[in-house]
Design an enzyme around this catalytic site. Structure first.
Site, PDB file in Angstrom:
ATOM      1  N   TYR A  52       0.972  -1.623 -12.242  1.00  0.00           N
ATOM      2  CA  TYR A  52      -0.422  -1.599 -12.704  1.00  0.00           C
ATOM      3  C   TYR A  52      -0.547  -0.929 -14.074  1.00  0.00           C
ATOM      4  CZ  TYR A  52      -0.840  -2.794  -7.810  1.00  0.00           C
ATOM      5  OH  TYR A  52      -0.667  -3.402  -6.593  1.00  0.00           O
ATOM      6  N   CYS A  82     -11.908   3.860 -29.015  1.00  0.00           N
ATOM      7  CA  CYS A  82     -13.198   4.519 -29.190  1.00  0.00           C
ATOM      8  C   CYS A  82     -13.976   4.604 -27.891  1.00  0.00           C
ATOM      9  CB  CYS A  82     -13.985   3.802 -30.282  1.00  0.00           C
ATOM     10  SG  CYS A  82     -13.068   3.849 -31.828  1.00  0.00           S
ATOM     11  N   GLU A  83     -13.489   5.402 -26.987  1.00  0.00           N
ATOM     12  CA  GLU A  83     -14.118   5.664 -25.693  1.00  0.00           C
ATOM     13  C   GLU A  83     -13.712   7.066 -25.279  1.00  0.00           C
ATOM     14  OE1 GLU A  83     -15.675   3.501 -23.400  1.00  0.00           O
ATOM     15  OE2 GLU A  83     -15.306   1.568 -24.368  1.00  0.00           O
ATOM     16  N   GLY A 105       0.769  -1.241   0.000  1.00  0.00           N
ATOM     17  CA  GLY A 105       0.000   0.000   0.000  1.00  0.00           C
ATOM     18  C   GLY A 105       0.793   1.280   0.000  1.00  0.00           C
ATOM     19  N   GLU A 147       4.264  -6.581   1.904  1.00  0.00           N
ATOM     20  CA  GLU A 147       3.854  -6.946   0.538  1.00  0.00           C
ATOM     21  C   GLU A 147       3.773  -5.725  -0.364  1.00  0.00           C
ATOM     22  OE1 GLU A 147      -0.076  -8.431   1.219  1.00  0.00           O
ATOM     23  OE2 GLU A 147       0.608 -10.394   1.873  1.00  0.00           O
ATOM     24  N   PRO A 148       4.858  -4.995  -0.545  1.00  0.00           N
ATOM     25  CA  PRO A 148       4.765  -3.828  -1.412  1.00  0.00           C
ATOM     26  C   PRO A 148       4.685  -4.236  -2.881  1.00  0.00           C
ATOM     27  CG  PRO A 148       7.032  -4.171  -0.750  1.00  0.00           C
ATOM     28  CD  PRO A 148       6.222  -5.230  -0.045  1.00  0.00           C
ATOM     29  N   GLY A 149       3.892  -3.556  -3.629  1.00  0.00           N
ATOM     30  CA  GLY A 149       3.831  -3.772  -5.075  1.00  0.00           C
ATOM     31  C   GLY A 149       4.306  -2.497  -5.754  1.00  0.00           C
ATOM     32  N   ARG A 150       3.399  -1.559  -5.797  1.00  0.00           N
ATOM     33  CA  ARG A 150       3.637  -0.272  -6.443  1.00  0.00           C
ATOM     34  C   ARG A 150       4.947   0.395  -5.998  1.00  0.00           C
ATOM     35  NH1 ARG A 150      -0.868   2.621  -7.983  1.00  0.00           N
ATOM     36  NH2 ARG A 150      -2.072   1.259  -6.640  1.00  0.00           N
ATOM     37  N   TYR A 208      -9.138   5.000 -12.500  1.00  0.00           N
ATOM     38  CA  TYR A 208      -9.016   5.673 -11.191  1.00  0.00           C
ATOM     39  C   TYR A 208      -8.897   7.189 -11.305  1.00  0.00           C
ATOM     40  CZ  TYR A 208      -7.009   0.999 -10.069  1.00  0.00           C
ATOM     41  OH  TYR A 208      -6.750  -0.333  -9.921  1.00  0.00           O
TER      42      TYR A 208
HETATM   43  C1  LIG Z   1      -2.447  -5.402  -4.297  1.00  0.00           C
HETATM   44  C2  LIG Z   1      -1.985  -5.983  -3.020  1.00  0.00           C
HETATM   45  C3  LIG Z   1      -0.766  -5.591  -2.467  1.00  0.00           C
HETATM   46  C4  LIG Z   1       0.121  -4.530  -3.082  1.00  0.00           C
HETATM   47  O1  LIG Z   1      -0.426  -3.279  -3.059  1.00  0.00           O
HETATM   48  P1  LIG Z   1       0.486  -2.024  -3.470  1.00  0.00           P
HETATM   49  O2  LIG Z   1      -0.380  -0.869  -3.234  1.00  0.00           O
HETATM   50  O3  LIG Z   1       0.839  -2.192  -4.893  1.00  0.00           O
HETATM   51  O4  LIG Z   1       1.665  -2.032  -2.568  1.00  0.00           O
HETATM   52  C5  LIG Z   1      -0.346  -6.208  -1.318  1.00  0.00           C
HETATM   53  N1  LIG Z   1      -1.100  -7.154  -0.718  1.00  0.00           N
HETATM   54  C6  LIG Z   1      -2.286  -7.554  -1.215  1.00  0.00           C
HETATM   55  C7  LIG Z   1      -3.046  -8.598  -0.514  1.00  0.00           C
HETATM   56  C8  LIG Z   1      -2.767  -6.971  -2.372  1.00  0.00           C
HETATM   57  O5  LIG Z   1      -3.948  -7.368  -2.861  1.00  0.00           O
END
Ligand SMILES: *Cc1c(COP(=O)(O)O)cnc(C)c1O
Length: 429
Positions: A380, A351-352, A243, A279-282, A322
Site C-alpha cells: 500500500y 501543499c497540504e 488481514g 488472501e494475504p497482501g500486506r 490512516y
Molecule cells: C485488501 C484485501 C485483502 C488483503 O488484505 P491485507 O490486509 O493486505 O492482507 C484480501 N482480501 C480482500 C478481499 C481484500 O480486499
C-alpha cells in the site's frame, strides 16, 4: 599485556538490505524511490506455505498491496495465486505468469465488462458480494454459455479492531452479505444454471494484530458451512481472506503469530475437506519494502523542527490517510549515526498540512542531503501513490542477494501528461 584499547566505540555497520547497504543503494537512483527485498518476500511466502503444509490450501496474494509486475512474478515463481479487485489487476497477474485458475476476483463493484473479461480469462473463482452481482454473473455466464465458479462473501459482522478505514467485516461496511442472505442464495441456487455456487469467502479487515476477531469470524463462517453441508450444499472452498498485520513500529506492534493463525483456521474448519484459500497482501510484502528519501532542507520555528524530505503523501499515503506509523531511520555510516537524538517532524513538499510522514520522531541530527529510510513501505505504498501536485510516480527497485534491478522507472513529465490535450475537438451532443 593488556588488550588494546579502542579509543572510540565501534563504528556501526550501515543497514543491510538483502545484501546491499542502504547508503550505497540510495546512490543508485534519484530519490525518492521504493526498494523491495526479494528474499524478504520469498521468506514470507515460504513461511506461510510451510505453516500450511499438509492442508489443501492455496495462497492468493492480494494484488492491491503491491501490483508491480516484478513483485507479481515473485509470487508466480513461488506458486502463489492472486486475489484481484479489477481487470487491471487481472491483466497484471496474467502478464506476470499467474495462471487464471489461481486467481480469485473480489470486490463490490465488478462491472459487467469486468465480469465478462474475467470469465473469458477463466479466473478460478468470483467472490460475489451482492445479490445483484450474483444475477449479473448468471446473466453474463449464460450469454457466454460457460459456468462461473463462485463463492459468497460473508460479512460476519465482527469488529477486526483495526483502523476504521480498513475494517471490512462489520454489518455497516459495504462488503459481503449477511449469513441470512447467503442462506437464501444457496436455497435458490438451482435457478442459476451458469453459476456454481460452492464457496464461502470472508475478509474482515487489514492490519489485524489480534487473533480473537479472526477466530470469531472463522467460527461464524464454519458454523454456516456446517449448516449448509447438513442441508446438502457441497462447499468446495473456504476463503478466509487476508488481514494479517505486520510490524510498522518495532517494539510496539505485535503481529498475530502465523502458527496460531493457521491453528485457528484448522480448528474452526476441522472436518472440512475442500480447499482453504488465504488472501494475504500486506503480510507478504510490507516489511520487505523501504522508501528511500533525502532531506531537502531543515527548517524550524520555536515549536518544531521540520525535516523537509523529497518523498511526500502522493508517494506514501498511509500516514495521511490512516495516521499510520512507519519506522524511519537516518541512513548513514559511522559518525552520522550518532546517538544524539533530535525530535523532527518529517514532512514532504506537497501543499497540504496532511503531508506529514511522521511527527516528533527522534533521529540523529540531520542535514540537507541526508538519506532516510522509511520502513514497512512494501504494501500500500507504491500501489496507492498518485501524481498529486504533478509529482511523477517514483521508481521501484528490487534487491536480491547483493544485486539490484530497476523494476519500474520513475515516470517522466511527458509520461505524466500523456493522454492530456487541449480542448480543441469539441463535439455537440
Ligand atoms: C485488501 C484485501 C485483502 C488483503 O488484505 P491485507 O490486509 O493486505 O492482507 C484480501 N482480501 C480482500 C478481499 C481484500 O480486499
Amino acid at each position: 599485556m593488556a588488550a588494546a584499547q579502542t579509543s572510540r566505540p565501534a563504528v556501526p555497520e550501515n543497514d543491510r538490505f538483502d545484501g546491499i547497504d542502504l547508503l550505497s543503494l540510495g546512490n543508485t537512483q534519484a530519490t525518492p524511490f521504493y526498494a523491495y527485498s526479494a528474499n524478504a518476500i520469498r521468506q514470507r511466502i515460504a513461511g506461510l506455505q510451510h505453516a500450511l503444509a499438509g492442508m489443501d490450501a492455496a495462497v492468493c496474494f492480494a494484488v492491491k498491496a503491491n501490483p508491480t509486475l516484478a513483485i507479481l512474478q515473485l509470487m508466480a515463481e513461488a506458486g502463489v495465486g492472486a486475489d484481484i479487485v479489477s481487470c487491471g489487476e487481472l491483466r497484471r497477474s496474467l502478464r506476470a505468469g499467474i495462471p487464471a485458475s489461481r486467481i480469485v476476483f473480489s470486490g463490490v463493484g465488478k462491472s459487467d465488462a469486468e465480469i465478462a473479461e474475467a470469465l473469458e480469462a477463466g479466473v478460478g473463482r468470483f467472490n460475489v458480494e451482492s445479490a445483484d452481482e450474483l444475477e449479473a454473473l448468471q446473466r453474463i455466464a449464460h450469454q457466454r454459455d460457460v459456468i462461473a465458479r463462485a463463492a459468497v462473501r460473508i460479512n460476519p459482522d465482527v469488529d477486526a479492531r483495526t483502523h476504521g478505514k480498513i475494517s471490512t467485516g462489520k454489518a455497516e461496511n459495504k462488503f459481503g452479505v449477511s449469513i441470512d442472505e447467503a442462506r437464501q442464495w444457496f436455497a435458490d441456487a438451482g435457478r442459476r444454471g451458469n453459476v456454481r455456487l460452492d464457496g464461502l469467502h470472508m475478509h474482515i479487515g487489514s492490519q489485524i494484530l489480534e487473533l480473537e476477531p479472526m477466530r470469531q469470524a472463522l467460527r461464524r463462517l464454519a458454523a454456516f458451512w456446517r449448516e449448509l453441508s447438513e442441508d446438502g450444499h457441497r462447499i468446495d472452498s473456504i476463503d478466509v481472506g487476508g488481514g494479517l498485520g505486520v510490524v510498522y513500529r518495532k517494539g510496539h506492534d505485535r503481529p498475530v503469530e502465523l502458527q496460531g493463525y493457521v491453528q485457528a483456521i484448522k480448528e474452526a474448519l476441522a472436518g472440512f475437506e475442500g480447499r482453504v484459500i488465504l488472501e494475504p497482501g500486506r503480510y507478504l510484502v510490507a516489511e520487505a519494502g523501504v522508501l528511500l528519501t533525502r532531506v531537502i532542507r531543515v527548517k524550524g520555528n520555536d515549536k518544531r523542527r521540520f525535516l523537509v524530505v523529497d518523498a511526500a503523501m502522493n508517494d506514501l499515503l498511509r500516514p495521511s490517510l490512516y495516521d499510520a506509523w512507519h519506522d524511519i531511520e537516518k541512513v548513514a555510516s559511522g559518525e552520522g549515526r550518532a546517538q544524539v537524538s533530535v525530535a523532527y517532524d518529517i514532512v514532504g513538499p506537497v501543499c497540504e498540512t496532511g503531508d506529514t510522514l511522521a511527527t516528533a520522531r527522534m533521529l540523529p541530527p540531520c542535514a540537507a542531503g541526508d538519506l532516510l529510510a522509511i520502513r514497512g513501505a512494501g504494501a500500500y505504498g507504491a500501489s496507492m501513490s498518485s501524481t498529486y501536485n504533478s509529482r511523477p510516480l517514483i521508481a521501484e527497485v528490487l534487491v536480491d542477494d547483493g544485486r539490484y534491478a530497476l523494476i519500474r522507472r520513475g515516470q517522466s513529465f511527458e509520461e505524466m501528461v500523456a493522454g492530456e490535450q487541449a480542448a480543441t475537438s469539441w463535439r455537440a451532443l
